[in-house]
Scaffold this motif. Sequence first.
Motif, PDB file in Angstrom:
ATOM      1  N   LEU A 135      26.066  30.351  78.923  1.00 35.86           N
ATOM      2  CA  LEU A 135      26.408  31.494  79.633  1.00 35.86           C
ATOM      3  C   LEU A 135      27.995  31.640  79.831  1.00 35.86           C
ATOM      4  N   PHE A 136      28.547  30.190  80.270  1.00 35.92           N
ATOM      5  CA  PHE A 136      29.747  30.260  80.418  1.00 35.92           C
ATOM      6  C   PHE A 136      30.879  30.273  78.982  1.00 35.92           C
ATOM      7  N   PHE A 137      30.111  29.697  78.028  1.00 37.60           N
ATOM      8  CA  PHE A 137      30.742  29.792  76.725  1.00 37.60           C
ATOM      9  C   PHE A 137      30.808  31.207  76.110  1.00 37.60           C
ATOM     10  N   LEU A 138      29.704  31.879  76.244  1.00 34.35           N
ATOM     11  CA  LEU A 138      29.614  33.245  75.844  1.00 34.35           C
ATOM     12  C   LEU A 138      30.434  34.134  76.575  1.00 34.35           C
ATOM     13  N   TYR A 139      30.540  33.972  77.924  1.00 32.51           N
ATOM     14  CA  TYR A 139      31.577  34.657  78.734  1.00 32.51           C
ATOM     15  C   TYR A 139      33.023  34.437  78.156  1.00 32.51           C
ATOM     16  N   LEU A 140      33.271  32.993  78.132  1.00 31.30           N
ATOM     17  CA  LEU A 140      34.558  32.536  77.722  1.00 31.30           C
ATOM     18  C   LEU A 140      34.778  33.166  76.353  1.00 31.30           C
ATOM     19  N   GLY A 141      34.140  33.473  75.486  1.00 33.50           N
ATOM     20  CA  GLY A 141      34.347  33.982  74.104  1.00 33.50           C
ATOM     21  C   GLY A 141      34.620  35.095  74.097  1.00 33.50           C
ATOM     22  N   LYS A 142      34.039  35.993  74.988  1.00 35.79           N
ATOM     23  CA  LYS A 142      34.261  37.436  75.364  1.00 35.79           C
ATOM     24  C   LYS A 142      35.721  37.751  75.874  1.00 35.79           C
ATOM     25  N   ARG A 143      35.878  36.633  76.813  1.00 46.51           N
ATOM     26  CA  ARG A 143      37.301  36.799  77.543  1.00 46.51           C
ATOM     27  C   ARG A 143      38.289  36.452  76.572  1.00 46.51           C
ATOM     28  N   GLN A 144      38.204  35.439  76.063  1.00 46.53           N
ATOM     29  CA  GLN A 144      39.258  34.958  75.143  1.00 46.53           C
ATOM     30  C   GLN A 144      39.558  36.116  73.908  1.00 46.53           C
ATOM     31  N   GLN A 145      38.441  36.686  73.597  1.00 41.02           N
ATOM     32  CA  GLN A 145      38.489  37.746  72.688  1.00 41.02           C
ATOM     33  C   GLN A 145      39.463  39.175  73.108  1.00 41.02           C
ATOM     34  N   GLU A 146      39.094  39.306  74.364  1.00 43.16           N
ATOM     35  CA  GLU A 146      39.809  40.181  75.044  1.00 43.16           C
ATOM     36  C   GLU A 146      41.460  39.992  75.281  1.00 43.16           C
ATOM     37  N   ILE A 147      41.712  38.598  75.783  1.00 44.83           N
ATOM     38  CA  ILE A 147      42.731  38.164  75.776  1.00 44.83           C
ATOM     39  C   ILE A 147      43.781  37.999  74.265  1.00 44.83           C
ATOM     40  N   ALA A 148      42.946  37.806  73.309  1.00 45.95           N
ATOM     41  CA  ALA A 148      43.497  37.779  72.026  1.00 45.95           C
ATOM     42  C   ALA A 148      44.107  39.353  71.535  1.00 45.95           C
ATOM     43  N   HIS A 149      43.105  40.134  72.130  1.00 45.70           N
ATOM     44  CA  HIS A 149      43.320  41.652  71.778  1.00 45.70           C
ATOM     45  C   HIS A 149      44.546  42.054  72.493  1.00 45.70           C
ATOM     46  N   LEU A 150      44.921  41.638  73.652  1.00 47.12           N
ATOM     47  CA  LEU A 150      45.927  41.891  74.485  1.00 47.12           C
ATOM     48  C   LEU A 150      46.969  41.258  73.936  1.00 47.12           C
ATOM     49  N   THR A 151      46.939  40.070  73.346  1.00 47.76           N
ATOM     50  CA  THR A 151      48.245  39.243  72.947  1.00 47.76           C
ATOM     51  C   THR A 151      48.520  40.070  71.628  1.00 47.76           C
ATOM     52  N   GLU A 152      47.494  40.470  70.773  1.00 43.00           N
ATOM     53  CA  GLU A 152      48.076  41.022  69.709  1.00 43.00           C
ATOM     54  C   GLU A 152      48.838  42.586  70.118  1.00 43.00           C
ATOM     55  N   TYR A 153      48.269  43.216  71.069  1.00 49.38           N
ATOM     56  CA  TYR A 153      48.888  44.353  71.460  1.00 49.38           C
ATOM     57  C   TYR A 153      50.517  43.969  71.933  1.00 49.38           C
ATOM     58  N   MET A 154      50.702  42.783  72.860  1.00 46.56           N
ATOM     59  CA  MET A 154      52.136  42.506  73.010  1.00 46.56           C
ATOM     60  C   MET A 154      52.853  42.365  71.639  1.00 46.56           C
ATOM     61  N   ILE A 155      52.378  41.719  70.760  1.00 53.29           N
ATOM     62  CA  ILE A 155      53.051  41.684  69.377  1.00 53.29           C
ATOM     63  C   ILE A 155      53.287  42.976  69.004  1.00 53.29           C
ATOM     64  N   ALA A 156      52.361  43.939  68.981  1.00 54.63           N
ATOM     65  CA  ALA A 156      52.638  45.208  68.490  1.00 54.63           C
ATOM     66  C   ALA A 156      53.680  46.009  69.460  1.00 54.63           C
TER      67      ALA A 156
END
Length: 421
Positions: A135-156
Motif C-alpha cells: 500500500l505504501f509503495f502504491l501510494y508513493l508511486g502515485k505521489r511521486q507521479q504527481e511530484i513529477a508532473h509538478l516538476t515538469e510544470y516548473m520546467i514549463a
Amino acid sequence: MKQVKGKDKAGMKIIWNRELKKIVLAAAAAFLLSSFLINFLVGKYVADARTEYNEMLAALFGSVMQAYPDVKEEEVIEVLNETGNGNRGADILARYGVYEDYGASSFAEKEGQFLFVTVWANGILILVYLLIGVLFFLYLGKRQQEIAHLTEYMIALNRDRYELEMENNEDDELSGLRNELYKLTVLLKEQTQEALEQRQALADTMVNISHQLKTPLTSVTVLADNLSDNPDMDRETRQHFLAEITRQITGMSWLITAMLKRARLDADVVELENTRLGVKELVEEVIERLELATEWKNLTISVNISEDAQFMADRKWMSEALMNIVKNALEHSPVGGRVEITGEENEIYTQIFIRDYGKGITEEERKKLFQRFYNGSSVREDSVGIGLALAKEIVEKEGGSIFVDSYPNRGTTFTLRFMKS
C-alpha cells in the motif's frame, strides 16, 4: 543527488531517493524489532512456565520422598518417568482439584504449542508488513507521479509556458503546493504580459521619438544649409531662419527632457517628497512660468481658489504635471480667449479644475488623450503629444486621479482630485 529508477507492480515509477531509503530502512528496523519482541515475550513466557513446571516436579518428588522415606529415589524417578497411566492420573488429580492447575498434557506438548503460536505470530507480522509495504509503495508511486508532473510544470514555467490544469486538484498534501503554483502561474503570466506590453510600448516610444526628432532635425539641417550656402542672405530672412532653428532645437530639448522624466517615473527611480502644498500658490507659480505663452495669444487666466486649500504632494513634480495641463489648455484656447482655474476642498478630497473654451474634443479622442505621442485633431503641428501623458503619470504617482470632461465647441475641463487619506 543520484536517483535510481524502478517500477512497482502497478507500473508506477518509484524513485529510490535518500528519503525513500530512510523510510525502507526504518520499516525494516521496525519489523525486526517487532519480531524480536514477539519471540522475546513468547520465550520469556515459556521460560517462566518451564520454571513453574520444574518447581512442581521438585515439590512432588520431595513430598513423595518425605511420605515414603524407605523407598529408593531411583524407584521414585522410574515411577515418575512412566507415562502410560496419564488418563488415570488425570482423573485422580481432577478429584482433588489439581488437574486444573497443571493440565492434562506434558510440558513438552505445551512447548510445541508455544512454538506453533510463535511461528504463526511471525507469519502474521510478515503479512501485515508486506500489505503495508505494498500500500505504501502504491501510494508513493502515485505521489511521486504527481511530484513529477509538478516538476515538469516548473520546467514549463521556466520556458514561459503558463498552463496548469486545476480540474484534477484533489484534497491531498500536494494540493497546497499545486494551488501555490497556480497562483505563481497567474502572477508570472500577468508579469509576462505586462513585460511584453512594456517592451512593445518601449519599441513604440523609440519609433515615435525617432519620428518626432526626425522632422525638426531635418528642418534644422535645411535651414542651416541655407544659411551656409547664402552668406549674402538679407538680415530679415536670416533672423527668421535663426529663430526657426532656435524653436526647433527648443522643441527637441523639451521632448528629450519630458521623455527622460517619463522614463524615470516608469522605472520607479523617482522618490517623491510629499509636503503640504497650497493650491493657489502652486497654480500662481505655474501661471508665472507660462507667462510668455499667455501673452503671445493674448489670453486671460482667471484663478478662483481659496487661500486655505491644500493637499499633500511633491512640489517639483506636481508643478510639472499642472504646468503641462495648463499649457494644454492655453494651446487649445482661441486667441484672446480665457482659461479658468478653480479649486475646492472638503473633508474627503481637494480638487483643481482647469477649463478652456476651445473647440473641445470628441469621445474617441478623449479615450486616447493620455497616450504618449497622441495628437488630436485640434492640436498644433509642432505638438509632440507627451505632456498630458506625463501629467497623468505624475498625478497617479501622487495617489491622485485625473478626469476629463469635454464637449465639441464648448471647451474642455480637466479635474485633478487628491484624497485626504
